[in-house]
Scaffold this motif. Structure first.
Motif, mmCIF file in Angstrom:
data_model
loop_
_atom_site.group_PDB
_atom_site.id
_atom_site.type_symbol
_atom_site.label_atom_id
_atom_site.label_comp_id
_atom_site.label_asym_id
_atom_site.label_seq_id
_atom_site.Cartn_x
_atom_site.Cartn_y
_atom_site.Cartn_z
ATOM 1 N N UNK A 142 0.840 -1.192 0.087
ATOM 2 C CA UNK A 142 0.118 -0.109 0.151
ATOM 3 C C UNK A 142 0.843 1.254 -0.106
ATOM 4 N N UNK A 143 2.040 1.296 -0.979
ATOM 5 C CA UNK A 143 2.748 2.495 -1.230
ATOM 6 C C UNK A 143 1.766 3.868 -1.079
ATOM 7 N N UNK A 144 0.881 3.980 -1.953
ATOM 8 C CA UNK A 144 0.231 5.386 -2.182
ATOM 9 C C UNK A 144 -0.415 5.654 -0.591
ATOM 10 N N UNK A 145 -0.933 4.624 -0.177
ATOM 11 C CA UNK A 145 -1.591 4.914 1.455
ATOM 12 C C UNK A 145 -0.680 5.512 2.248
ATOM 13 N N UNK A 146 0.466 5.145 2.256
ATOM 14 C CA UNK A 146 1.598 5.479 3.343
ATOM 15 C C UNK A 146 2.133 6.774 2.810
ATOM 16 N N UNK A 147 1.894 7.284 1.282
ATOM 17 C CA UNK A 147 2.316 8.405 1.124
ATOM 18 C C UNK A 147 1.182 9.579 1.336
ATOM 19 N N UNK A 148 -0.097 9.207 1.234
ATOM 20 C CA UNK A 148 -1.149 10.006 1.672
ATOM 21 C C UNK A 148 -1.148 10.220 3.135
ATOM 22 N N UNK A 149 -0.865 9.196 3.806
ATOM 23 C CA UNK A 149 -0.854 9.183 5.577
ATOM 24 C C UNK A 149 0.463 10.342 5.914
ATOM 25 N N UNK A 150 1.472 10.125 5.195
ATOM 26 C CA UNK A 150 2.457 10.767 5.455
ATOM 27 C C UNK A 150 2.356 12.549 5.014
ATOM 28 N N UNK A 151 1.752 12.680 4.013
ATOM 29 C CA UNK A 151 1.280 14.003 3.753
ATOM 30 C C UNK A 151 0.339 14.534 4.652
ATOM 31 N N UNK A 152 -0.584 13.665 5.078
ATOM 32 C CA UNK A 152 -1.608 14.258 6.079
ATOM 33 C C UNK A 152 -1.056 14.562 7.580
ATOM 34 N N UNK A 153 -0.121 13.573 8.021
ATOM 35 C CA UNK A 153 0.526 13.629 9.208
ATOM 36 C C UNK A 153 1.485 14.809 9.198
ATOM 37 N N UNK A 154 2.151 15.021 8.319
ATOM 38 C CA UNK A 154 3.240 16.044 8.223
ATOM 39 C C UNK A 154 2.396 17.457 8.111
ATOM 40 N N UNK A 155 1.244 17.682 7.383
ATOM 41 C CA UNK A 155 0.611 18.949 7.679
ATOM 42 C C UNK A 155 -0.158 19.098 8.700
ATOM 43 N N UNK A 156 -0.812 18.139 9.256
ATOM 44 C CA UNK A 156 -1.455 18.276 10.705
ATOM 45 C C UNK A 156 -0.347 18.835 11.707
ATOM 46 N N UNK A 157 0.689 17.985 11.614
ATOM 47 C CA UNK A 157 1.798 18.273 12.713
ATOM 48 C C UNK A 157 2.373 19.843 12.368
ATOM 49 N N UNK A 172 5.716 13.941 1.541
ATOM 50 C CA UNK A 172 5.065 13.004 0.653
ATOM 51 C C UNK A 172 5.997 12.185 -0.538
ATOM 52 N N UNK A 173 6.493 13.370 -0.922
ATOM 53 C CA UNK A 173 7.650 12.954 -2.205
ATOM 54 C C UNK A 173 8.670 11.894 -1.696
ATOM 55 N N UNK A 174 9.241 12.391 -0.265
ATOM 56 C CA UNK A 174 10.283 11.590 0.368
ATOM 57 C C UNK A 174 9.901 10.321 0.629
ATOM 58 N N UNK A 175 8.473 10.011 1.021
ATOM 59 C CA UNK A 175 8.092 8.904 1.472
ATOM 60 C C UNK A 175 7.818 7.987 0.030
ATOM 61 N N UNK A 176 7.450 8.472 -0.962
ATOM 62 C CA UNK A 176 7.461 7.849 -2.336
ATOM 63 C C UNK A 176 8.700 7.276 -2.458
ATOM 64 N N UNK A 177 9.755 8.237 -2.541
ATOM 65 C CA UNK A 177 11.032 7.751 -3.004
ATOM 66 C C UNK A 177 11.511 6.720 -1.935
ATOM 67 N N UNK A 178 11.205 6.743 -0.588
ATOM 68 C CA UNK A 178 11.486 5.504 0.427
ATOM 69 C C UNK A 178 10.946 4.247 0.004
ATOM 70 N N UNK A 179 9.834 4.329 -0.486
ATOM 71 C CA UNK A 179 9.188 3.163 -0.896
ATOM 72 C C UNK A 179 9.604 2.547 -2.260
#
Length: 128
Positions: free
Chosen positions: A11-26, A73-80
């Motif tokens: 679920x790579x894309x799910x991880x990217x979306x979650x990373x984006x949301x948690x980064x923005x929220x944080x 999110x881009x970094x999360x995608x690269x790390x995937x």
């Protein structure tokens, strides 16, 4: 650790979306906390900022938060990417703990074999 590549990331894309949301929220929570602390302990400072900064800078601040989220999110995608994940696994930062790579690879291989057997039965018409 196994000599093989690290297991694929589910679920790579799910991880990217979650990373984006948690980064923005944080980031928003951090900014709100900082502004709240300033309002409580240094309200004159906030007032001075309001007088100095034009209104459109506040919208620019939201763009900065969106940029930070997108960058994360881009970094999360690269790390995937498999190559990057394998590299990170060597240091214990992969998608699976270094000590569990062999186990996960064995489970994935068993799942692939089971799927191949199921497809072969379907092709022969042997469904139970």
């Amino acid at each position: 650790m196994s000599k093989h590549a690290a297991p694929r990331i589910w679920f790579e894309n799910q991880r990217v979306i979650r990373t984006f949301l948690q980064t923005v929220a944080g980031t928003l929570a951090g900014v709100a906390t900082f502004v709240g602390i300033l309002a409580a302990f240094a309200p004159q400072f906030l007032e001075a900022i309001r007088e100095i900064l034009p209104e459109d800078w506040y919208a620019g601040g939201l763009l900065v938060v969106a940029f930070i989220g997108t960058l994360a999110a881009v970094l999360a995608k690269v790390m995937a990417l498999p190559l990057v994940n394998t590299f990170l696994t060597k240091f214990g930062a992969g998608s699976v703990p270094k000590s569990k790579v062999g186990l996960v690879l064995a489970v994935e291989q068993a799942q692939r074999e089971e799927h191949a057997d199921e497809q072969a039965r379907q092709a022969r018409g042997d469904l139970l």
